[in-house]
Design a protein around this motif. Structure first.
Motif, PDB file in Angstrom:
ATOM      1  N   GLY A 180       0.828  -1.199   0.000  1.00  0.00           N
ATOM      2  CA  GLY A 180       0.000   0.000   0.000  1.00  0.00           C
ATOM      3  C   GLY A 180       0.860   1.246   0.000  1.00  0.00           C
ATOM      4  O   GLY A 180       2.085   1.183   0.186  1.00  0.00           O
ATOM      5  N   PHE A 181       0.204   2.398  -0.219  1.00  0.00           N
ATOM      6  CA  PHE A 181       0.907   3.678  -0.268  1.00  0.00           C
ATOM      7  C   PHE A 181       0.142   4.718   0.533  1.00  0.00           C
ATOM      8  O   PHE A 181      -1.095   4.709   0.561  1.00  0.00           O
ATOM      9  N   GLU A 182       0.886   5.609   1.143  1.00  0.00           N
ATOM     10  CA  GLU A 182       0.289   6.741   1.829  1.00  0.00           C
ATOM     11  C   GLU A 182       0.506   7.994   0.991  1.00  0.00           C
ATOM     12  O   GLU A 182       1.498   8.105   0.270  1.00  0.00           O
ATOM     13  N   ALA A 183      -0.432   8.947   1.084  1.00  0.00           N
ATOM     14  CA  ALA A 183      -0.341  10.171   0.296  1.00  0.00           C
ATOM     15  C   ALA A 183      -0.720  11.365   1.149  1.00  0.00           C
ATOM     16  O   ALA A 183      -1.412  11.234   2.171  1.00  0.00           O
ATOM     17  N   ASN A 184      -0.269  12.563   0.725  1.00  0.00           N
ATOM     18  CA  ASN A 184      -0.615  13.788   1.442  1.00  0.00           C
ATOM     19  C   ASN A 184      -1.924  14.367   0.911  1.00  0.00           C
ATOM     20  O   ASN A 184      -2.594  13.757   0.062  1.00  0.00           O
ATOM     21  N   ALA A 185      -2.265  15.549   1.384  1.00  0.00           N
ATOM     22  CA  ALA A 185      -3.531  16.181   0.996  1.00  0.00           C
ATOM     23  C   ALA A 185      -3.593  16.506  -0.493  1.00  0.00           C
ATOM     24  O   ALA A 185      -4.686  16.630  -1.071  1.00  0.00           O
ATOM     25  N   ASN A 186      -2.426  16.620  -1.134  1.00  0.00           N
ATOM     26  CA  ASN A 186      -2.377  16.899  -2.569  1.00  0.00           C
ATOM     27  C   ASN A 186      -2.401  15.625  -3.412  1.00  0.00           C
ATOM     28  O   ASN A 186      -2.306  15.686  -4.642  1.00  0.00           O
ATOM     29  N   GLY A 187      -2.509  14.493  -2.750  1.00  0.00           N
ATOM     30  CA  GLY A 187      -2.543  13.225  -3.471  1.00  0.00           C
ATOM     31  C   GLY A 187      -1.182  12.703  -3.862  1.00  0.00           C
ATOM     32  O   GLY A 187      -1.082  11.738  -4.626  1.00  0.00           O
ATOM     33  N   GLU A 188      -0.108  13.316  -3.346  1.00  0.00           N
ATOM     34  CA  GLU A 188       1.246  12.889  -3.670  1.00  0.00           C
ATOM     35  C   GLU A 188       1.707  11.804  -2.702  1.00  0.00           C
ATOM     36  O   GLU A 188       1.475  11.899  -1.495  1.00  0.00           O
ATOM     37  N   VAL A 189       2.358  10.802  -3.225  1.00  0.00           N
ATOM     38  CA  VAL A 189       2.833   9.710  -2.396  1.00  0.00           C
ATOM     39  C   VAL A 189       3.813  10.220  -1.348  1.00  0.00           C
ATOM     40  O   VAL A 189       4.652  11.083  -1.630  1.00  0.00           O
ATOM     41  N   THR A 190       3.687   9.714  -0.145  1.00  0.00           N
ATOM     42  CA  THR A 190       4.605  10.091   0.944  1.00  0.00           C
ATOM     43  C   THR A 190       5.285   8.881   1.566  1.00  0.00           C
ATOM     44  O   THR A 190       6.317   9.023   2.219  1.00  0.00           O
ATOM     45  N   ALA A 191       4.700   7.694   1.388  1.00  0.00           N
ATOM     46  CA  ALA A 191       5.287   6.505   2.000  1.00  0.00           C
ATOM     47  C   ALA A 191       4.820   5.236   1.300  1.00  0.00           C
ATOM     48  O   ALA A 191       3.742   5.201   0.702  1.00  0.00           O
ATOM     49  N   VAL A 192       5.657   4.209   1.390  1.00  0.00           N
ATOM     50  CA  VAL A 192       5.341   2.891   0.856  1.00  0.00           C
ATOM     51  C   VAL A 192       5.183   1.934   2.033  1.00  0.00           C
ATOM     52  O   VAL A 192       6.089   1.806   2.864  1.00  0.00           O
ATOM     53  N   ASP A 196       5.582  -6.760   4.976  1.00  0.00           N
ATOM     54  CA  ASP A 196       6.152  -7.229   6.239  1.00  0.00           C
ATOM     55  C   ASP A 196       5.969  -6.232   7.377  1.00  0.00           C
ATOM     56  O   ASP A 196       6.479  -6.426   8.481  1.00  0.00           O
ATOM     57  N   GLY A 197       5.251  -5.121   7.118  1.00  0.00           N
ATOM     58  CA  GLY A 197       4.939  -4.154   8.166  1.00  0.00           C
ATOM     59  C   GLY A 197       5.784  -2.903   8.158  1.00  0.00           C
ATOM     60  O   GLY A 197       5.420  -1.889   8.773  1.00  0.00           O
ATOM     61  N   ARG A 198       6.893  -2.926   7.474  1.00  0.00           N
ATOM     62  CA  ARG A 198       7.737  -1.731   7.421  1.00  0.00           C
ATOM     63  C   ARG A 198       7.103  -0.646   6.565  1.00  0.00           C
ATOM     64  O   ARG A 198       6.356  -0.930   5.623  1.00  0.00           O
ATOM     65  N   VAL A 199       7.416   0.605   6.890  1.00  0.00           N
ATOM     66  CA  VAL A 199       6.917   1.755   6.129  1.00  0.00           C
ATOM     67  C   VAL A 199       8.119   2.579   5.690  1.00  0.00           C
ATOM     68  O   VAL A 199       8.972   2.963   6.517  1.00  0.00           O
ATOM     69  N   LEU A 200       8.219   2.874   4.398  1.00  0.00           N
ATOM     70  CA  LEU A 200       9.343   3.611   3.839  1.00  0.00           C
ATOM     71  C   LEU A 200       8.885   4.981   3.359  1.00  0.00           C
ATOM     72  O   LEU A 200       7.954   5.076   2.546  1.00  0.00           O
ATOM     73  N   ASP A 201       9.515   6.039   3.836  1.00  0.00           N
ATOM     74  CA  ASP A 201       9.215   7.378   3.342  1.00  0.00           C
ATOM     75  C   ASP A 201       9.589   7.465   1.862  1.00  0.00           C
ATOM     76  O   ASP A 201      10.607   6.896   1.431  1.00  0.00           O
ATOM     77  N   ALA A 202       8.793   8.185   1.088  1.00  0.00           N
ATOM     78  CA  ALA A 202       9.056   8.275  -0.351  1.00  0.00           C
ATOM     79  C   ALA A 202       8.512   9.570  -0.931  1.00  0.00           C
ATOM     80  O   ALA A 202       7.376   9.956  -0.654  1.00  0.00           O
ATOM     81  N   ASP A 203       9.345  10.234  -1.722  1.00  0.00           N
ATOM     82  CA  ASP A 203       8.902  11.381  -2.521  1.00  0.00           C
ATOM     83  C   ASP A 203       8.563  10.943  -3.944  1.00  0.00           C
ATOM     84  O   ASP A 203       7.710  11.531  -4.601  1.00  0.00           O
ATOM     85  N   ILE A 204       9.271   9.906  -4.398  1.00  0.00           N
ATOM     86  CA  ILE A 204       9.051   9.325  -5.724  1.00  0.00           C
ATOM     87  C   ILE A 204       9.097   7.807  -5.594  1.00  0.00           C
ATOM     88  O   ILE A 204       9.940   7.262  -4.883  1.00  0.00           O
ATOM     89  N   VAL A 205       8.173   7.144  -6.274  1.00  0.00           N
ATOM     90  CA  VAL A 205       8.182   5.678  -6.352  1.00  0.00           C
ATOM     91  C   VAL A 205       8.233   5.300  -7.830  1.00  0.00           C
ATOM     92  O   VAL A 205       7.481   5.838  -8.642  1.00  0.00           O
ATOM     93  N   VAL A 206       9.131   4.405  -8.166  1.00  0.00           N
ATOM     94  CA  VAL A 206       9.175   3.861  -9.528  1.00  0.00           C
ATOM     95  C   VAL A 206       8.887   2.367  -9.440  1.00  0.00           C
ATOM     96  O   VAL A 206       9.534   1.656  -8.674  1.00  0.00           O
ATOM     97  N   VAL A 207       7.905   1.921 -10.205  1.00  0.00           N
ATOM     98  CA  VAL A 207       7.483   0.516 -10.170  1.00  0.00           C
ATOM     99  C   VAL A 207       7.892  -0.172 -11.468  1.00  0.00           C
ATOM    100  O   VAL A 207       7.573   0.294 -12.561  1.00  0.00           O
ATOM    101  N   GLY A 208       8.602  -1.286 -11.321  1.00  0.00           N
ATOM    102  CA  GLY A 208       8.976  -2.106 -12.470  1.00  0.00           C
ATOM    103  C   GLY A 208       8.732  -3.558 -12.150  1.00  0.00           C
ATOM    104  O   GLY A 208       9.621  -4.247 -11.651  1.00  0.00           O
ATOM    105  N   VAL A 209       7.500  -4.020 -12.390  1.00  0.00           N
ATOM    106  CA  VAL A 209       7.145  -5.400 -12.021  1.00  0.00           C
ATOM    107  C   VAL A 209       6.698  -6.213 -13.231  1.00  0.00           C
ATOM    108  O   VAL A 209       6.008  -7.221 -13.086  1.00  0.00           O
ATOM    109  N   GLY A 210       7.097  -5.775 -14.419  1.00  0.00           N
ATOM    110  CA  GLY A 210       6.808  -6.575 -15.598  1.00  0.00           C
ATOM    111  C   GLY A 210       5.813  -5.947 -16.554  1.00  0.00           C
ATOM    112  O   GLY A 210       5.348  -4.815 -16.351  1.00  0.00           O
ATOM    113  N   ALA A 211       5.517  -6.681 -17.614  1.00  0.00           N
ATOM    114  CA  ALA A 211       4.608  -6.206 -18.656  1.00  0.00           C
ATOM    115  C   ALA A 211       3.837  -7.384 -19.240  1.00  0.00           C
ATOM    116  O   ALA A 211       4.232  -8.540 -19.084  1.00  0.00           O
TER     117      ALA A 211
END
Length: 384
Positions: A180-192, A196-211
């Protein structure tokens, strides 16, 4: 299409042409008109009727054809496809189209020196992790597999790249996924949020899981296999006037006597060339040789550059200096099956050395033992 970001300046897009990399011409609009090719852009085909030889666009325009070449490629797999919470937040990027690259570049500038989370440990994951680090981001990679690039890399090869990336300051989290992802009031991602329960702060997320290959338009009209449109060695489908090339084609791999589907720009170029040659030859009552493709993959990141040729099956034999702390690492691997070398990988090879490992994979020379390859290393390939 592959994108290379090395910053400070992005690649010149759309002045990049996919055929240039293999020695082809730059395909400017004038090139098409000079060759008598009608180029129709900004037109989406939404229906294909093979029985009537017609295509229908989103605007309702109908196109008739005598011969159809399907080169629809693949669509990126998105986390929104699986209903992952917050996956639609802003600044979560996928890399497939030129617009994707442009938007990512703008975000890199806007979130300067921020935190990036890379979801996936394949091509996109490894290359984009390097890009973000080069641009002074705090980078964390997350992937579920026990090592990166598991479809190609052995654990030993992967250990080098993971160690090298760690030495560059990139954190790697294995054995879990983005839940899952968390976002701020502007809809921008703030955390991943990880499974396993960990939460990672993020300003940018890049996803590469196939095509996934884009075959939907022809569902039920052509024979399919292994997720693609089944073709012969000339890329003709089960419908005689319909051909499929690139990612969407499942074709006979002559070298291995197997049916395979390959997602790579090298195969996309060569399969298209083979299909056109076959069509032209058929029109003139002639024939062409069967497609005889040698699998080829490559990547570049940081100061690293590797190439792989052939098949990664059988016993893997590592050689050379694969220490991630080495000032100039240079190593490779051979794959042995039934007493023959069927695949070869090389990191930091010269053009001549890369040609040598390609020749080994093509010729498939016999080898006395794995010890011979370990001892001779690159010399084995260079003497073939």
């Amino acid at each position: 299409m592959r994108f290379v970001f090395a910053f400070a300046a992005p690649a010149r897009l759309p002045g990049f042409h996919v055929c240039v990399g293999s020695g082809g011409e730059r395909l400017l609009p004038e090139w098409y008109s000079e060759k008598g090719i009608e180029l129709i852009l900004s037109t989406e085909i939404v229906k294909v009727d093979l029985a009537s030889n017609t295509l229908t666009s989103a605007a309702g325009t109908t196109f008739k054809f005598d011969t159809l070449i399907v080169a629809t490629g693949s669509a990126v797999i998105k986390l929104t496809d699986f209903g992952v919470q917050g996956a639609g937040s802003k600044n979560i990027f996928y890399l497939r189209e030129i617009d994707d690259a442009d938007e990512l570049i703008e975000a890199i500038k806007a979130k300067k020196d921020g935190k990036a989370v890379i979801v996936g440990g394949g091509y996109i994951g490894l290359e984009l992790a390097a890009v973000m680090k080069i641009n002074n981001y705090n980078v964390t990679m997350v992937y579920p597999e026990p090592w990166c690039m598991p479809r190609l890399f052995t654990p030993e090869i992967a250990a080098f790249y993971e160690g090298y990336y760690a030495n560059k300051g990139i954190s790697i989290i294995k054995g879990t996924v983005a839940a899952g992802f968390e976002a701020n009031a502007n809809g921008e991602v703030t955390a991943v949020k990880l499974k396993d329960g960990r939460v990672l702060d993020a300003d940018i997320v890049v996803v590469g899981v196939g095509a996934r290959p884009l075959t939907t338009l022809l569902k039920g009209q052509v024979e399919e296999d292994k997720g693609g449109i089944k073709t012969d060695a000339f890329f003709k489908s089960s419908v005689p006037n319909v051909y499929a090339v690139g990612d969407v084609a499942t074709f006979p791999m002559k070298m291995y006597n197997e049916i395979r589907r390959v997602e790579h720009v090298d195969h996309a170029r060569k399969s298209a060339e083979q299909a056109v040659k076959a069509i032209k030859a058929s029109e003139g009552g002639k024939t062409v040789d069967q497609y005889d493709y040698l699998p080829f993959f490559y990547s570049r990141s940081f100061d690293l550059s590797w190439q792989f040729y052939g098949d990664n099956v059988g016993e893997a034999v590592l050689f050379g200096d694969s220490s991630p702390t080495s000032p100039k690492p240079k190593f490779g691997s051979y794959w042995i099956k039934d007493g023959k070398v069927v695949g070869a990988f090389l990191e930091s090879g010269t053009p001549e050395e890369n040609k040598a490992i390609a020749k080994v994979a093509k010729v498939q020379p016999s080898v006395a033992s794995a010890d011979q390859l370990t001892k001779e290393g690159l010399t084995f390939a260079c003497k073939i």
